[in-house]
Design a protein around this motif. Sequence first.
Motif, PDB file in Angstrom:
ATOM      1  N   SER A  48      20.260 -13.844 -21.431  1.00 37.68           N
ATOM      2  CA  SER A  48      21.606 -13.315 -21.622  1.00 37.68           C
ATOM      3  C   SER A  48      22.218 -13.807 -22.927  1.00 37.68           C
ATOM      4  CB  SER A  48      22.501 -13.729 -20.450  1.00 37.68           C
ATOM      5  OG  SER A  48      23.792 -13.212 -20.572  1.00 37.68           O
ATOM      6  N   GLY A  49      21.842 -15.017 -23.342  1.00 37.49           N
ATOM      7  CA  GLY A  49      22.401 -15.584 -24.558  1.00 37.49           C
ATOM      8  C   GLY A  49      21.698 -15.192 -25.837  1.00 37.49           C
ATOM      9  N   THR A  50      20.676 -14.358 -25.762  1.00 39.13           N
ATOM     10  CA  THR A  50      19.943 -13.972 -26.965  1.00 39.13           C
ATOM     11  C   THR A  50      20.673 -12.879 -27.747  1.00 39.13           C
ATOM     12  OG1 THR A  50      18.663 -12.253 -25.817  1.00 39.13           O
ATOM     13  CG2 THR A  50      17.730 -14.492 -25.874  1.00 39.13           C
ATOM     14  N   HIS A  51      20.353 -12.808 -29.030  1.00 37.27           N
ATOM     15  CA  HIS A  51      20.883 -11.740 -29.879  1.00 37.27           C
ATOM     16  C   HIS A  51      20.420 -10.375 -29.370  1.00 37.27           C
ATOM     17  CE1 HIS A  51      22.068  -9.513 -33.459  1.00 37.27           C
ATOM     18  NE2 HIS A  51      20.847  -9.029 -33.524  1.00 37.27           N
ATOM     19  N   GLU A  52      19.192 -10.295 -28.892  1.00 37.08           N
ATOM     20  CA  GLU A  52      18.653  -9.031 -28.409  1.00 37.08           C
ATOM     21  C   GLU A  52      19.466  -8.481 -27.237  1.00 37.08           C
ATOM     22  OE1 GLU A  52      14.260  -7.235 -27.313  1.00 37.08           O
ATOM     23  OE2 GLU A  52      14.778  -9.232 -26.559  1.00 37.08           O
ATOM     24  N   ALA A  53      19.748  -9.328 -26.258  1.00 35.78           N
ATOM     25  CA  ALA A  53      20.519  -8.874 -25.103  1.00 35.78           C
ATOM     26  C   ALA A  53      21.933  -8.477 -25.505  1.00 35.78           C
ATOM     27  CB  ALA A  53      20.560  -9.975 -24.042  1.00 35.78           C
ATOM     28  N   GLN A  54      22.537  -9.243 -26.399  1.00 37.42           N
ATOM     29  CA  GLN A  54      23.875  -8.903 -26.859  1.00 37.42           C
ATOM     30  C   GLN A  54      23.883  -7.570 -27.605  1.00 37.42           C
ATOM     31  OE1 GLN A  54      25.670 -12.241 -28.932  1.00 37.42           O
ATOM     32  NE2 GLN A  54      24.901 -13.691 -27.417  1.00 37.42           N
ATOM     33  N   GLU A  55      22.818  -7.286 -28.329  1.00 41.64           N
ATOM     34  CA  GLU A  55      22.710  -6.001 -29.025  1.00 41.64           C
ATOM     35  C   GLU A  55      22.562  -4.843 -28.041  1.00 41.64           C
ATOM     36  OE1 GLU A  55      22.498  -4.699 -32.619  1.00 41.64           O
ATOM     37  OE2 GLU A  55      24.050  -6.167 -32.129  1.00 41.64           O
ATOM     38  N   TRP A  56      21.831  -5.074 -26.960  1.00 43.97           N
ATOM     39  CA  TRP A  56      21.733  -4.029 -25.932  1.00 43.97           C
ATOM     40  C   TRP A  56      23.132  -3.671 -25.418  1.00 43.97           C
ATOM     41  CZ3 TRP A  56      17.446  -6.953 -22.783  1.00 43.97           C
ATOM     42  CH2 TRP A  56      16.196  -6.763 -23.406  1.00 43.97           C
ATOM     43  N   GLY A  57      23.924  -4.700 -25.156  1.00 41.87           N
ATOM     44  CA  GLY A  57      25.272  -4.451 -24.671  1.00 41.87           C
ATOM     45  C   GLY A  57      26.118  -3.707 -25.679  1.00 41.87           C
ATOM     46  N   ARG A  58      26.030  -4.099 -26.932  1.00 40.65           N
ATOM     47  CA  ARG A  58      26.812  -3.424 -27.977  1.00 40.65           C
ATOM     48  C   ARG A  58      26.405  -1.965 -28.120  1.00 40.65           C
ATOM     49  NH1 ARG A  58      26.359  -1.852 -33.151  1.00 40.65           N
ATOM     50  NH2 ARG A  58      24.219  -2.632 -33.340  1.00 40.65           N
ATOM     51  N   LEU A  59      25.114  -1.715 -28.205  1.00 42.97           N
ATOM     52  CA  LEU A  59      24.627  -0.354 -28.408  1.00 42.97           C
ATOM     53  C   LEU A  59      24.941   0.543 -27.213  1.00 42.97           C
ATOM     54  CD1 LEU A  59      21.187  -1.207 -30.052  1.00 42.97           C
ATOM     55  CD2 LEU A  59      23.153  -0.113 -31.177  1.00 42.97           C
ATOM     56  N   ALA A  60      24.798   0.014 -26.012  1.00 40.89           N
ATOM     57  CA  ALA A  60      25.063   0.827 -24.818  1.00 40.89           C
ATOM     58  C   ALA A  60      26.523   1.247 -24.744  1.00 40.89           C
ATOM     59  CB  ALA A  60      24.678   0.049 -23.567  1.00 40.89           C
ATOM     60  N   ASN A  61      27.414   0.442 -25.310  1.00 39.09           N
ATOM     61  CA  ASN A  61      28.834   0.776 -25.291  1.00 39.09           C
ATOM     62  C   ASN A  61      29.246   1.638 -26.479  1.00 39.09           C
ATOM     63  OD1 ASN A  61      30.639  -0.713 -23.094  1.00 39.09           O
ATOM     64  ND2 ASN A  61      28.854  -1.993 -23.544  1.00 39.09           N
ATOM     65  N   GLU A  62      28.611   1.444 -27.616  1.00 42.30           N
ATOM     66  CA  GLU A  62      28.948   2.259 -28.786  1.00 42.30           C
ATOM     67  C   GLU A  62      28.390   3.671 -28.671  1.00 42.30           C
ATOM     68  OE1 GLU A  62      28.180   0.523 -32.551  1.00 42.30           O
ATOM     69  OE2 GLU A  62      29.487  -1.218 -32.191  1.00 42.30           O
ATOM     70  N   HIS A  63      27.262   3.825 -27.966  1.00 40.00           N
ATOM     71  CA  HIS A  63      26.657   5.144 -27.763  1.00 40.00           C
ATOM     72  C   HIS A  63      26.860   5.533 -26.306  1.00 40.00           C
ATOM     73  CE1 HIS A  63      24.718   4.932 -31.740  1.00 40.00           C
ATOM     74  NE2 HIS A  63      24.559   3.648 -31.452  1.00 40.00           N
ATOM     75  N   LYS A  64      27.987   6.156 -26.035  1.00 41.56           N
ATOM     76  CA  LYS A  64      28.366   6.453 -24.661  1.00 41.56           C
ATOM     77  C   LYS A  64      27.425   7.468 -24.022  1.00 41.56           C
ATOM     78  CE  LYS A  64      33.323   5.884 -25.617  1.00 41.56           C
ATOM     79  NZ  LYS A  64      34.660   6.550 -25.533  1.00 41.56           N
ATOM     80  N   PRO A  65      27.332   7.462 -22.682  1.00 42.09           N
ATOM     81  CA  PRO A  65      26.528   8.470 -21.982  1.00 42.09           C
ATOM     82  C   PRO A  65      27.039   9.875 -22.280  1.00 42.09           C
ATOM     83  CG  PRO A  65      27.260   6.722 -20.493  1.00 42.09           C
ATOM     84  CD  PRO A  65      27.978   6.516 -21.766  1.00 42.09           C
ATOM     85  N   VAL A  66      26.115  10.827 -22.262  1.00 39.52           N
ATOM     86  CA  VAL A  66      26.442  12.231 -22.563  1.00 39.52           C
ATOM     87  C   VAL A  66      26.002  13.093 -21.386  1.00 39.52           C
ATOM     88  CG1 VAL A  66      26.038  14.177 -24.110  1.00 39.52           C
ATOM     89  CG2 VAL A  66      26.214  11.851 -25.040  1.00 39.52           C
ATOM     90  N   LEU A  67      26.886  13.968 -20.923  1.00 37.28           N
ATOM     91  CA  LEU A  67      26.577  14.863 -19.819  1.00 37.28           C
ATOM     92  C   LEU A  67      25.911  16.134 -20.330  1.00 37.28           C
ATOM     93  CD1 LEU A  67      26.797  15.888 -16.874  1.00 37.28           C
ATOM     94  CD2 LEU A  67      29.129  16.638 -17.407  1.00 37.28           C
ATOM     95  N   ARG A  68      24.781  16.495 -19.710  1.00 29.66           N
ATOM     96  CA  ARG A  68      24.105  17.764 -19.982  1.00 29.66           C
ATOM     97  C   ARG A  68      24.111  18.561 -18.681  1.00 29.66           C
ATOM     98  NH1 ARG A  68      24.367  17.326 -25.385  1.00 29.66           N
ATOM     99  NH2 ARG A  68      23.114  15.591 -26.210  1.00 29.66           N
ATOM    100  N   THR A  69      24.987  19.532 -18.589  1.00 31.70           N
ATOM    101  CA  THR A  69      25.071  20.311 -17.351  1.00 31.70           C
ATOM    102  C   THR A  69      23.961  21.350 -17.252  1.00 31.70           C
ATOM    103  OG1 THR A  69      26.622  21.838 -18.400  1.00 31.70           O
ATOM    104  CG2 THR A  69      27.559  19.995 -17.132  1.00 31.70           C
TER     105      THR A  69
END
Length: 542
Positions: A48-69
Amino acid sequence: MAMTHEVFNQVPPLVDYDTADEPALLDGLQREGAGWAAAEIHELGRLSGTHEAQEWGRLANEHKPVLRTHDRYGHRIDEVEFHPAWHELMNVAVTHGLHGAPWASSRPGAHVARTAKFYTWRADAGHGCPISMTYASVPALRQNPDLAAQYEPLLTESTYDYGLRAPLTKTALLAGMSMTEKQGGSDVRANTTRATPTSDGTYRLVGHKWFTSAPMCDVFLTLAQTDAGVTCFLVPRVLPDGSLNSLRLMRLKDKLGNHSNASSEIEYENAVAHRVGDEGRGVRTIIEMVNMTRLDCVIGAASGMRHGLVTATHHAVHRQAFGKYLVDQPLMRNVLADLAVESEAATTVMMRLAGATDRSVRGDESETAFKRLALAVTKYWVCKRAPAHAAEALECLGGNGYVEESGMPRLFRESPLNGIWEGSGNVAALDVLRAMLKEPHVIDVFFDEIASASGADHCLDRAVQQAKDSLTDLETIEIRARRVVEHLALTLQASLLVKHGHPAVADAFCATRLAGDWGHAYGTLPPGLDLSPIIERATPKV
């Protein structure tokens, strides 16, 4: 180009540290019967304290989910696309058993260990939603033993198997819940979605849901009306023949925070559903799921407090102003210590509730009674404290804290969510009154817990008597409900800190939260308290 300035007096990134390296958490882990899990919790804490995990969190929030109907040909697909970082986060959470894994374990302390892991894994809050709902779905699903026999092994399997396929063909499943509607919100008895039985024993649902988070889960527990009243159902996203169930994603919510997690509005168009529990008993059936997710609200709020606290203390240790490091400035020390006291109180009561949950699952009636009242009390108070705590921690970083790159704005946006999810403040406070009215013995069990600290602190003894006195005026108790619940929460936290916490933390908590020697903002601790050990316990070891 000429150099204009040299970069110095900047705080190094808070990376490569163990988020589980926290005395209140580890002491609670031992005390509540899960010391055996310390090694795996530290493993997750280091990740949890790694740069990699923190980047996952940042990217997942900056690139929001997109709905494809629909697909390119016009076929209805109702899919949500996520950034790859979301799947990395989910994979870690599931493989480490943060979802339904404790239900498959007979080992005492399994639910305590899961609480500590969920608290420790703080790279992103949004993906915790499907993890939490999967955890909470199992006890509700057990109301239908046949369904539980089929689905529970898949809900507890520590494999992340993403994708829309027939549930019983997958190696593992995730579960969501879908209850609230436009006109009702928390008043689920006002729901209008209708369930009609069919000849094959299933039902068909017609209606809508206003808030369905994590719509890419495999199955959902939902509520609908039958002739007997509100009833609980299990709704699969994909039918056994591989076709999509008639669960239509209408749009995704544009939310204040929790951006990595998709929250949707859905409509049922004769969707296939399986009844869980008796007709007309849907609220009672799903209430255990709600209680489990309320525990996760407490975990999420306490974890957010700890994250804000260690970010603030790390900044103060490395940043200089007016000739001193911030951590050596008296007023900043007051702020940091006050934030630390609040955080430790939240973590300590969280671990006590985790222990009560574990023992309740194993049949301890006294712990079940304690949890019934203490969980509602704590959910109200700890989740209410989180936003102000996040704001003060952000302010410790000054202007840098207001910048997205610091991560603090995301923490601040997440902070109100747990207070709303599974019942806003009024709902939680009224649930406390309901518990005391319908199950009066829970009051005695609650105060028995606090009584074990009797005589240790005169402020606590006085506060306990005041809390008891506040319950006697039944005519005005509803309008006073928030004040009553706040008082109960503070006495519970104080009793736990007096019994189990560091003496400096306990003294500061009782002197301020109970004795009233405290201002209206963080950083108003009175002179004379020993702040050094409090701050030291809050400083991450990098």
